[in-house]
Design a protein around this motif. Structure first.
Motif, PDB file in Angstrom:
ATOM      1  N   TRP A   1       0.831  -1.203   0.000  1.00 57.07           N
ATOM      2  CA  TRP A   1       0.000   0.000   0.000  1.00 57.07           C
ATOM      3  C   TRP A   1       0.871   1.261   0.000  1.00 57.07           C
ATOM      4  CZ3 TRP A   1      -0.554   4.360   2.888  1.00 57.07           C
ATOM      5  CH2 TRP A   1      -1.695   5.142   2.632  1.00 57.07           C
ATOM      6  N   VAL A   2       1.928   1.262   0.809  1.00 58.15           N
ATOM      7  CA  VAL A   2       2.823   2.427   0.886  1.00 58.15           C
ATOM      8  C   VAL A   2       3.461   2.696  -0.478  1.00 58.15           C
ATOM      9  CG1 VAL A   2       4.974   3.300   1.886  1.00 58.15           C
ATOM     10  CG2 VAL A   2       3.263   2.198   3.354  1.00 58.15           C
ATOM     11  N   ILE A   3       3.911   1.639  -1.140  1.00 58.73           N
ATOM     12  CA  ILE A   3       4.492   1.808  -2.483  1.00 58.73           C
ATOM     13  C   ILE A   3       3.443   2.368  -3.436  1.00 58.73           C
ATOM     14  CG2 ILE A   3       5.447   0.582  -4.479  1.00 58.73           C
ATOM     15  CD1 ILE A   3       6.730  -1.373  -2.491  1.00 58.73           C
ATOM     16  N   GLY A   4       2.216   1.863  -3.323  1.00 58.12           N
ATOM     17  CA  GLY A   4       1.138   2.363  -4.168  1.00 58.12           C
ATOM     18  C   GLY A   4       0.823   3.827  -3.910  1.00 58.12           C
ATOM     19  N   TYR A   5       0.923   4.230  -2.652  1.00 58.38           N
ATOM     20  CA  TYR A   5       0.643   5.624  -2.302  1.00 58.38           C
ATOM     21  C   TYR A   5       1.708   6.562  -2.865  1.00 58.38           C
ATOM     22  CZ  TYR A   5      -0.732   9.648   0.532  1.00 58.38           C
ATOM     23  OH  TYR A   5      -1.151  10.886   0.939  1.00 58.38           O
ATOM     24  N   GLY A   6       2.931   6.059  -2.965  1.00 59.05           N
ATOM     25  CA  GLY A   6       4.024   6.913  -3.416  1.00 59.05           C
ATOM     26  C   GLY A   6       4.319   6.844  -4.898  1.00 59.05           C
ATOM     27  N   THR A   7       3.646   5.948  -5.611  1.00 52.58           N
ATOM     28  CA  THR A   7       3.908   5.800  -7.047  1.00 52.58           C
ATOM     29  C   THR A   7       2.595   5.740  -7.819  1.00 52.58           C
ATOM     30  OG1 THR A   7       3.918   3.382  -6.927  1.00 52.58           O
ATOM     31  CG2 THR A   7       6.026   4.503  -6.610  1.00 52.58           C
ATOM     32  N   GLU A   8       2.694   5.970  -9.098  1.00 51.89           N
ATOM     33  CA  GLU A   8       1.519   5.849  -9.974  1.00 51.89           C
ATOM     34  C   GLU A   8       1.969   5.289 -11.309  1.00 51.89           C
ATOM     35  OE1 GLU A   8      -2.432   8.353 -11.274  1.00 51.89           O
ATOM     36  OE2 GLU A   8      -1.120   9.053  -9.655  1.00 51.89           O
ATOM     37  N   ILE A   9       1.235   4.295 -11.806  1.00 51.44           N
ATOM     38  CA  ILE A   9       1.579   3.658 -13.077  1.00 51.44           C
ATOM     39  C   ILE A   9       0.422   3.806 -14.058  1.00 51.44           C
ATOM     40  CG2 ILE A   9       3.185   2.020 -12.041  1.00 51.44           C
ATOM     41  CD1 ILE A   9       0.998  -0.054 -12.032  1.00 51.44           C
ATOM     42  N   ASP A  10       0.707   3.554 -15.332  1.00 49.38           N
ATOM     43  CA  ASP A  10      -0.340   3.739 -16.338  1.00 49.38           C
ATOM     44  C   ASP A  10      -1.307   2.563 -16.351  1.00 49.38           C
ATOM     45  OD1 ASP A  10       0.842   1.663 -17.817  1.00 49.38           O
ATOM     46  OD2 ASP A  10       2.077   3.066 -18.957  1.00 49.38           O
ATOM     47  N   GLN A  11      -2.387   2.721 -17.110  1.00 43.61           N
ATOM     48  CA  GLN A  11      -3.454   1.728 -17.132  1.00 43.61           C
ATOM     49  C   GLN A  11      -2.997   0.383 -17.686  1.00 43.61           C
ATOM     50  OE1 GLN A  11      -6.691   1.928 -15.924  1.00 43.61           O
ATOM     51  NE2 GLN A  11      -5.770   3.712 -14.931  1.00 43.61           N
ATOM     52  N   ALA A  12      -2.077   0.399 -18.629  1.00 39.57           N
ATOM     53  CA  ALA A  12      -1.585  -0.863 -19.194  1.00 39.57           C
ATOM     54  C   ALA A  12      -0.897  -1.694 -18.123  1.00 39.57           C
ATOM     55  CB  ALA A  12      -0.629  -0.584 -20.350  1.00 39.57           C
ATOM     56  N   ALA A  13      -0.091  -1.057 -17.284  1.00 38.66           N
ATOM     57  CA  ALA A  13       0.609  -1.774 -16.215  1.00 38.66           C
ATOM     58  C   ALA A  13      -0.368  -2.296 -15.175  1.00 38.66           C
ATOM     59  CB  ALA A  13       1.647  -0.860 -15.573  1.00 38.66           C
ATOM     60  N   ILE A  14      -1.399  -1.505 -14.864  1.00 39.89           N
ATOM     61  CA  ILE A  14      -2.419  -1.953 -13.917  1.00 39.89           C
ATOM     62  C   ILE A  14      -3.139  -3.180 -14.455  1.00 39.89           C
ATOM     63  CG2 ILE A  14      -4.630  -1.345 -12.856  1.00 39.89           C
ATOM     64  CD1 ILE A  14      -3.586   1.512 -12.603  1.00 39.89           C
ATOM     65  N   ALA A  15      -3.438  -3.178 -15.751  1.00 38.73           N
ATOM     66  CA  ALA A  15      -4.083  -4.337 -16.366  1.00 38.73           C
ATOM     67  C   ALA A  15      -3.213  -5.576 -16.249  1.00 38.73           C
ATOM     68  CB  ALA A  15      -4.394  -4.035 -17.837  1.00 38.73           C
ATOM     69  N   VAL A  16      -1.904  -5.414 -16.456  1.00 40.64           N
ATOM     70  CA  VAL A  16      -0.975  -6.541 -16.337  1.00 40.64           C
ATOM     71  C   VAL A  16      -0.987  -7.087 -14.906  1.00 40.64           C
ATOM     72  CG1 VAL A  16       1.465  -7.181 -16.352  1.00 40.64           C
ATOM     73  CG2 VAL A  16       0.524  -5.839 -18.230  1.00 40.64           C
ATOM     74  N   LEU A  17      -0.955  -6.202 -13.914  1.00 42.51           N
ATOM     75  CA  LEU A  17      -0.940  -6.638 -12.517  1.00 42.51           C
ATOM     76  C   LEU A  17      -2.236  -7.360 -12.149  1.00 42.51           C
ATOM     77  CD1 LEU A  17       0.678  -3.516 -10.794  1.00 42.51           C
ATOM     78  CD2 LEU A  17       1.762  -5.699 -11.377  1.00 42.51           C
ATOM     79  N   PHE A  18      -3.365  -6.828 -12.608  1.00 38.08           N
ATOM     80  CA  PHE A  18      -4.637  -7.477 -12.314  1.00 38.08           C
ATOM     81  C   PHE A  18      -4.755  -8.821 -13.023  1.00 38.08           C
ATOM     82  CE2 PHE A  18      -6.545  -3.798 -10.239  1.00 38.08           C
ATOM     83  CZ  PHE A  18      -7.402  -4.422  -9.353  1.00 38.08           C
ATOM     84  N   ALA A  19      -4.190  -8.928 -14.215  1.00 41.22           N
ATOM     85  CA  ALA A  19      -4.216 -10.207 -14.930  1.00 41.22           C
ATOM     86  C   ALA A  19      -3.447 -11.260 -14.147  1.00 41.22           C
ATOM     87  CB  ALA A  19      -3.625 -10.035 -16.329  1.00 41.22           C
ATOM     88  N   PHE A  20      -2.268 -10.903 -13.664  1.00 38.86           N
ATOM     89  CA  PHE A  20      -1.469 -11.833 -12.864  1.00 38.86           C
ATOM     90  C   PHE A  20      -2.220 -12.218 -11.593  1.00 38.86           C
ATOM     91  CE2 PHE A  20       1.706 -12.947  -9.697  1.00 38.86           C
ATOM     92  CZ  PHE A  20       2.500 -13.853 -10.392  1.00 38.86           C
TER      93      PHE A  20
END
Length: 255
Positions: free
Chosen positions: A197-216
């Motif tokens: 969560w802390v890493i997520g709060y301090g960083t932001e990635i594009d939608q393509a990367a989010i899709a990859v993470l959710f797929a995994f």
């Protein structure tokens, strides 16, 4: 003229980090105290565990995968995986394969140790298992802030599915590793959620990367649920699993 929805959107955006932080803490608490839920430590398998598994699977198939089919176009436009068709589903398959391989390693180690009179896998296998699930939990903690669909409703649906999924995962890990999981493993997994969560709060990635993470994540959830439900010795309850699937599917479709 200012739209009425703008203040509401501002309030919603301001609440999400606070809610996601609260949910990250709640998910961590599940790993710390799930072992105290004695009513799930039964054979035949607790109906509550089978229902929780059904909810997690329903979330993947009804919410994550349909959205990933849309995100597929986002990834294709980036050109990162232009040489592969159906990139998102291949990533989900990769996630499933990774956790299947991990489960096989743990089970084989446990069989070898049982021949030596021990009832847990080797210490090295324990650490491989825990580090893998720590990364998995960190990913979920990260996705509390960066989901495929923004908004408080999406956050609540994700939290409920992952909370029940963590109860199932925690049960499986305790069955495999017993005392060492209780004294060390559960604390590492709890901390991993907060770190994610802390890493997520301090960083932001594009939608393509989010899709990859959710797929995994989708592949991992499917495998981690089925490996707990399918073994014959667990004596799982199909009807409880089906009720979990049906109830959460109806909720997701109604919203």
């Amino acid at each position: 003229m200012v739209s009425i929805s703008q203040p509401e959107q501002f309030i919603t955006n301001g609440l999400i980090p606070w809610l996601s932080a609260l949910f990250a803490i709640c998910l961590a608490i599940i790993h710390i105290y799930s072992g105290k839920l004695r009513f799930i430590d039964t054979i035949p398998r607790s109906r509550w565990l089978s229902t929780a598994s059904g909810v997690s699977v329903a979330y993947v198939f009804v919410h994550i995968l349909p959205d990933l089919s849309i995100r597929q176009r986002v990834i294709a436009q980036t050109g990162i995986f232009a040489f592969i068709e159906h990139h998102v589903y291949l990533i989900a398959l990769f996630g499933l394969t990774v956790f299947y391989g991990l489960e096989r390693v743990v089970r084989e180690s446990r069989k070898i140790q049982e021949k030596l009179g021990k009832d847990t896998p080797e210490v090295g296998v324990f650490w491989l298992h825990i580090i893998s699930f720590a990364l998995y939990n960190g990913l979920i903690g990260y996705l509390l802030l960066h989901r495929e669909e923004p908004g408080i409703q999406s956050l609540f649906l994700f939290f409920i599915a992952m909370a029940l999924h963590f109860v199932v995962n925690d049960y499986g890990l305790r069955q495999h590793h017993k005392h060492i999981y209780h004294t060390q493993g559960r604390w590492i997994l709890a901390v991993a959620i907060i770190v994610g969560w802390v890493i997520g709060y301090g960083t932001e990635i594009d939608q393509a990367a989010i899709a990859v993470l959710f797929a995994f994540l989708a592949g991992g959830v499917i495998l981690n649920v089925l490996k707990e439900e399918l073994p014959e010795e667990r004596e799982s309850c199909f009807w409880a699993f089906a009720i979990g699937v049906g109830a959460y599917t109806l909720l997701l479709l109604a919203l």
